[in-house]
Design an enzyme around this catalytic site. Structure first.
Site, PDB file in Angstrom:
ATOM      1  N   THR A  10      30.129  -5.811  15.943  1.00 60.61           N
ATOM      2  CA  THR A  10      29.845  -6.564  14.724  1.00 60.61           C
ATOM      3  C   THR A  10      30.896  -6.330  13.645  1.00 60.61           C
ATOM      4  OG1 THR A  10      28.290  -6.637  12.866  1.00 60.61           O
ATOM      5  CG2 THR A  10      28.304  -4.623  14.145  1.00 60.61           C
ATOM      6  N   ASP A  11      30.986  -7.289  12.721  1.00 62.19           N
ATOM      7  CA  ASP A  11      31.884  -7.133  11.564  1.00 62.19           C
ATOM      8  C   ASP A  11      31.409  -6.021  10.627  1.00 62.19           C
ATOM      9  OD1 ASP A  11      29.641  -8.452  10.523  1.00 62.19           O
ATOM     10  OD2 ASP A  11      30.763 -10.127   9.663  1.00 62.19           O
ATOM     11  N   GLU A  12      30.123  -5.628  10.764  1.00 61.73           N
ATOM     12  CA  GLU A  12      29.574  -4.644   9.825  1.00 61.73           C
ATOM     13  C   GLU A  12      30.186  -3.265   9.973  1.00 61.73           C
ATOM     14  OE1 GLU A  12      25.372  -4.556   9.441  1.00 61.73           O
ATOM     15  OE2 GLU A  12      25.183  -6.700   9.730  1.00 61.73           O
ATOM     16  N   LYS A  33      26.741   1.190  15.489  1.00 60.73           N
ATOM     17  CA  LYS A  33      27.646   0.234  16.148  1.00 60.73           C
ATOM     18  C   LYS A  33      29.091   0.726  16.022  1.00 60.73           C
ATOM     19  CE  LYS A  33      26.898  -3.137  17.948  1.00 60.73           C
ATOM     20  NZ  LYS A  33      26.500  -3.477  19.343  1.00 60.73           N
ATOM     21  N   TYR A  87      22.260   1.139  11.175  1.00 61.18           N
ATOM     22  CA  TYR A  87      22.636   0.178  12.227  1.00 61.18           C
ATOM     23  C   TYR A  87      24.151   0.100  12.380  1.00 61.18           C
ATOM     24  CZ  TYR A  87      24.067  -4.315  14.181  1.00 61.18           C
ATOM     25  OH  TYR A  87      24.716  -5.285  14.908  1.00 61.18           O
ATOM     26  N   LEU A 111      14.437 -14.688  -0.581  1.00 60.60           N
ATOM     27  CA  LEU A 111      15.826 -14.292  -0.823  1.00 60.60           C
ATOM     28  C   LEU A 111      15.856 -12.874  -1.384  1.00 60.60           C
ATOM     29  CD1 LEU A 111      18.559 -15.715  -0.637  1.00 60.60           C
ATOM     30  CD2 LEU A 111      18.166 -16.636  -2.928  1.00 60.60           C
ATOM     31  N   GLN A 160      13.601 -17.816   7.315  1.00 61.83           N
ATOM     32  CA  GLN A 160      13.399 -18.838   6.274  1.00 61.83           C
ATOM     33  C   GLN A 160      12.890 -20.151   6.899  1.00 61.83           C
ATOM     34  OE1 GLN A 160      13.468 -17.014   3.976  1.00 61.83           O
ATOM     35  NE2 GLN A 160      15.007 -15.501   4.566  1.00 61.83           N
ATOM     36  N   LYS A 175      15.236 -12.147  11.422  1.00 57.13           N
ATOM     37  CA  LYS A 175      16.570 -12.356  10.861  1.00 57.13           C
ATOM     38  C   LYS A 175      16.562 -13.471   9.806  1.00 57.13           C
ATOM     39  CE  LYS A 175      18.765  -9.319  13.550  1.00 57.13           C
ATOM     40  NZ  LYS A 175      18.039  -9.125  14.772  1.00 57.13           N
TER      41      LYS A 175
HETATM   42  P1  NAD Z   1      18.639  -8.799  19.590  1.00 57.66           P
HETATM   43  O1  NAD Z   1      17.968  -7.707  18.824  1.00 57.66           O
HETATM   44  O2  NAD Z   1      18.156 -10.191  19.466  1.00 57.66           O
HETATM   45  O3  NAD Z   1      18.634  -8.437  21.161  1.00 57.66           O
HETATM   46  C1  NAD Z   1      18.854  -7.141  21.633  1.00 57.66           C
HETATM   47  C2  NAD Z   1      18.359  -7.078  23.078  1.00 57.66           C
HETATM   48  O4  NAD Z   1      18.654  -5.759  23.586  1.00 57.66           O
HETATM   49  C3  NAD Z   1      16.854  -7.279  23.225  1.00 57.66           C
HETATM   50  O5  NAD Z   1      16.582  -8.168  24.295  1.00 57.66           O
HETATM   51  C4  NAD Z   1      16.318  -5.884  23.534  1.00 57.66           C
HETATM   52  O6  NAD Z   1      15.139  -5.892  24.332  1.00 57.66           O
HETATM   53  C5  NAD Z   1      17.504  -5.271  24.271  1.00 57.66           C
HETATM   54  N1  NAD Z   1      17.507  -3.798  24.208  1.00 57.66           N
HETATM   55  C6  NAD Z   1      17.327  -3.012  23.109  1.00 57.66           C
HETATM   56  N2  NAD Z   1      17.378  -1.712  23.461  1.00 57.66           N
HETATM   57  C7  NAD Z   1      17.632  -1.678  24.801  1.00 57.66           C
HETATM   58  C8  NAD Z   1      17.806  -0.623  25.738  1.00 57.66           C
HETATM   59  N3  NAD Z   1      17.755   0.674  25.361  1.00 57.66           N
HETATM   60  N4  NAD Z   1      18.060  -0.951  27.028  1.00 57.66           N
HETATM   61  C9  NAD Z   1      18.120  -2.250  27.423  1.00 57.66           C
HETATM   62  N5  NAD Z   1      17.945  -3.283  26.576  1.00 57.66           N
HETATM   63  C10 NAD Z   1      17.700  -3.005  25.279  1.00 57.66           C
HETATM   64  O7  NAD Z   1      20.186  -8.679  19.182  1.00 57.66           O
HETATM   65  P2  NAD Z   1      21.297  -9.834  19.054  1.00 57.66           P
HETATM   66  O8  NAD Z   1      21.270 -10.377  17.682  1.00 57.66           O
HETATM   67  O9  NAD Z   1      21.211 -10.725  20.233  1.00 57.66           O
HETATM   68  O10 NAD Z   1      22.623  -8.949  19.176  1.00 57.66           O
HETATM   69  C11 NAD Z   1      23.217  -8.681  20.445  1.00 57.66           C
HETATM   70  C12 NAD Z   1      24.466  -7.838  20.237  1.00 57.66           C
HETATM   71  O11 NAD Z   1      25.386  -8.532  19.404  1.00 57.66           O
HETATM   72  C13 NAD Z   1      24.212  -6.494  19.554  1.00 57.66           C
HETATM   73  O12 NAD Z   1      25.028  -5.526  20.168  1.00 57.66           O
HETATM   74  C14 NAD Z   1      24.627  -6.724  18.113  1.00 57.66           C
HETATM   75  O13 NAD Z   1      25.073  -5.527  17.509  1.00 57.66           O
HETATM   76  C15 NAD Z   1      25.766  -7.710  18.297  1.00 57.66           C
HETATM   77  N6  NAD Z   1      26.018  -8.626  17.159  1.00 57.66           N
HETATM   78  C16 NAD Z   1      25.009  -9.360  16.619  1.00 57.66           C
HETATM   79  C17 NAD Z   1      25.288 -10.264  15.586  1.00 57.66           C
HETATM   80  C18 NAD Z   1      24.211 -11.133  14.973  1.00 57.66           C
HETATM   81  O14 NAD Z   1      24.493 -11.855  14.018  1.00 57.66           O
HETATM   82  N7  NAD Z   1      22.997 -11.138  15.500  1.00 57.66           N
HETATM   83  C19 NAD Z   1      26.598 -10.382  15.103  1.00 57.66           C
HETATM   84  C20 NAD Z   1      27.611  -9.596  15.685  1.00 57.66           C
HETATM   85  C21 NAD Z   1      27.317  -8.732  16.719  1.00 57.66           C
HETATM   86  O1  TDX Z   2      14.457 -12.435   4.449  1.00 61.06           O
HETATM   87  C1  TDX Z   2      15.639 -12.174   4.255  1.00 61.06           C
HETATM   88  N1  TDX Z   2      16.217 -12.520   3.064  1.00 61.06           N
HETATM   89  C2  TDX Z   2      17.518 -12.266   2.770  1.00 61.06           C
HETATM   90  O2  TDX Z   2      17.991 -12.607   1.664  1.00 61.06           O
HETATM   91  C3  TDX Z   2      16.458 -11.515   5.259  1.00 61.06           C
HETATM   92  C4  TDX Z   2      15.864 -11.117   6.582  1.00 61.06           C
HETATM   93  C5  TDX Z   2      17.784 -11.288   4.958  1.00 61.06           C
HETATM   94  N2  TDX Z   2      18.310 -11.628   3.748  1.00 61.06           N
HETATM   95  C6  TDX Z   2      19.748 -11.410   3.488  1.00 61.06           C
HETATM   96  C7  TDX Z   2      20.300 -10.057   3.860  1.00 61.06           C
HETATM   97  C8  TDX Z   2      21.725 -10.383   4.276  1.00 61.06           C
HETATM   98  O3  TDX Z   2      22.561 -10.431   3.136  1.00 61.06           O
HETATM   99  O4  TDX Z   2      20.435 -12.345   4.331  1.00 61.06           O
HETATM  100  C9  TDX Z   2      21.637 -11.784   4.869  1.00 61.06           C
HETATM  101  C10 TDX Z   2      21.554 -11.801   6.395  1.00 61.06           C
HETATM  102  O5  TDX Z   2      20.546 -10.876   6.794  1.00 61.06           O
HETATM  103  P1  TDX Z   2      20.271 -10.500   8.341  1.00 61.06           P
HETATM  104  O6  TDX Z   2      19.887 -11.727   9.078  1.00 61.06           O
HETATM  105  O7  TDX Z   2      19.316  -9.346   8.337  1.00 61.06           O
HETATM  106  O8  TDX Z   2      21.712 -10.106   8.846  1.00 61.06           O
HETATM  107  P2  TDX Z   2      22.774  -8.951   8.433  1.00 61.06           P
HETATM  108  O9  TDX Z   2      22.106  -7.773   7.845  1.00 61.06           O
HETATM  109  O10 TDX Z   2      23.883  -9.610   7.691  1.00 61.06           O
HETATM  110  O11 TDX Z   2      23.261  -8.524   9.928  1.00 61.06           O
HETATM  111  C11 TDX Z   2      23.467  -9.533  10.951  1.00 61.06           C
HETATM  112  O12 TDX Z   2      24.832  -9.804  11.149  1.00 61.06           O
HETATM  113  C12 TDX Z   2      25.594  -8.800  11.754  1.00 61.06           C
HETATM  114  C13 TDX Z   2      22.821  -9.126  12.268  1.00 61.06           C
HETATM  115  O13 TDX Z   2      21.434  -8.864  12.074  1.00 61.06           O
HETATM  116  C14 TDX Z   2      23.506  -7.937  12.852  1.00 61.06           C
HETATM  117  O14 TDX Z   2      22.961  -7.620  14.127  1.00 61.06           O
HETATM  118  C15 TDX Z   2      24.974  -8.266  13.017  1.00 61.06           C
HETATM  119  O15 TDX Z   2      25.664  -7.134  13.436  1.00 61.06           O
END
Ligand code: NAD
Ligand code: TDX
Length: 324
Positions: free
Chosen positions: A115-117, A146, A142, A198, A186, A181
């Site tokens: 992730t970019d985080e 990562k 988190y 928000l 929303q 998320k």
């Molecule tokens: P998610 O939470 O939707 O899915 C995670 C999956 O991993 C789930 O199916 C869960 O059951 C499984 N899991 C968790 N712990 C486990 C374990 N110990 N063994 C096997 N499976 C396990 O997450 P996502 O949003 O799909 O993110 C996937 C990947 O992408 C992550 O590594 C996250 O850091 C990365 N990522 C996410 C975002 C984003 O915006 N969501 C952005 C950049 C990178």
């Molecule tokens: O109800 C909400 N209201 C709100 O204002 C929620 C759930 C979030 N937010 C804000 C927080 C953040 O600034 O919105 C933005 C996005 O929030 P999330 O969806 O929780 O994402 P973020 O914390 O930015 O992280 C996501 O992007 C990077 C993913 O969850 C991570 O897994 C990924 O690594």
């Protein structure tokens, strides 16, 4: 390369990846099915193994039977990591370590999804962006786990010659994303007749990318990326505040929003520079109009209430306990 092992394939990005990759590869998914995993997100015709990436004998067996591993499994929600970080340390660090030891033992190709985080955050109002050489500076439990997992992969490449690549991507949106998320929360709030929520002022900036663009980039790196390299993935969008994104969703759906308690330690701005993957691999995002991508995503949640409705109440109960 014919067979892929996808960790976390029942999660949001993993399931969308499996839908794309199973048209070209024989896919096995290993997933623990935590609260975030859902078998119903997966297509027919793939092999599914319910299991934990921290379990070495299971991971050894699965890695020995595949040509490459794409590693999505993680605890992924910042807000949860502020409540209880333990599962984040376990899955994101110990799980990645376990996979690395297995691919080292079997000489298997690994792509690690990150992730970019890991880079921390940027000041609001600036135009600078994270590149592959930006120093790591994670804020939350988190993002710290990562960041640690990325460092493990880099060390296993350098010390043991493991054949791995890493990608760091910005915020994804699209179908099958958990309702905890931001964007699906929303959309489903409004579908339930509730206001969007928000955090704080809503001035924070996220760099949104459609999940299919992210996954096309992951496939390009898996197939053509240089071993040992890291690639940033982002869709080069104009900077958008959370408030602007919520206003767009409300405008499309005809809903309202309210301000709720802010996230402690809230990262202010993420902006990705994806020049390297564009130049080296010729990858380009296809969803360049966020409003159109949101319309598609809103339609998916409206048409697939069966997928999210059962879990919505519990998620909102947890948010309500924190004034969110
Ligand atoms: P998610 O939470 O939707 O899915 C995670 C999956 O991993 C789930 O199916 C869960 O059951 C499984 N899991 C968790 N712990 C486990 C374990 N110990 N063994 C096997 N499976 C396990 O997450 P996502 O949003 O799909 O993110 C996937 C990947 O992408 C992550 O590594 C996250 O850091 C990365 N990522 C996410 C975002 C984003 O915006 N969501 C952005 C950049 C990178
Ligand atoms: O109800 C909400 N209201 C709100 O204002 C929620 C759930 C979030 N937010 C804000 C927080 C953040 O600034 O919105 C933005 C996005 O929030 P999330 O969806 O929780 O994402 P973020 O914390 O930015 O992280 C996501 O992007 C990077 C993913 O969850 C991570 O897994 C990924 O690594």
């Amino acid at each position: 390369m014919e067979r892929l092992l996808v960790t976390g394939g029942a999660g949001f990005i993993g399931a969308n990846f499996v839908r794309m990759a199973s048209q070209r590869y024989r896919v096995t998914v290993v997933d623990k099915l935590t609260y975030a995993g859902n078998r119903a997100s997966l297509p027919e015709g793939i092999d599914f193994v319910e299991g934990d990436i921290c379990e070495r004998p299971l991971i050894d067996e699965l890695v020995s039977a595949t040509d490459a591993v794409v590693h999505f499994a993680a605890e992924s929600h910042n807000d949860n990591s502020l409540r209880d970080p333990s599962a984040f340390v376990q899955t994101n660090l110990v799980g990645t370590f376990t996979l690395l030891e297995a691919v080292r033992a079997h000489g298997t190709r690994l792509h690690h999804v990150s992730t970019d985080e890991v880079f921390g955050d940027l000041a609001l109002g600036g135009t600078d962006a994270f590149t592959e050489t930006t120093p790591y500076n994670p804020s939350s439990p988190y993002s710290a786990t990562k960041a640690g997992s990325d460092h493990l992969v880099r060390a296993w490449v350098r010390s043991f010659g493991v054949a791995a690549t890493i990608s760091n991507c910005s915020n994804n949106y699209g179908p099958y994303q958990h309702v905890e998320k931001f964007i699906p929360r929303q959309i489903t709030n409004i579908l339930c007749g509730q206001p969007a929520k928000l955090y704080g002022t809503g001035a924070q900036v996220r760099d949104w990318i459609h999940v299919d663009d992210h996954n096309a980039a992951v496939l390009a790196i898996l197939e053509r990326g240089r071993l040992g390299e890291t690639y940033n993935i982002g869709a080069d969008q104009p900077q958008r505040t959370n408030k602007q994104v919520v206003e767009t969703i409300c405008d499309i759906m005809g809903g309202d929003y309210i301000h709720v308690a802010d996230r402690p330690g809230h990262d202010q701005r993420y902006t990705m520079d994806a020049t390297k993957i564009r130049r080296e691999l010729g990858w380009r995002p296809r969803y360049t109009d966020l409003r159109a991508g949101l319309e598609q995503t809103i339609a998916w949640y409206a048409d697939n209430r069966w997928w999210w409705e059962a879990g919505k109440g519990d998620v909102e109960k947890q948010y309500a306990q924190r004034g969110q």
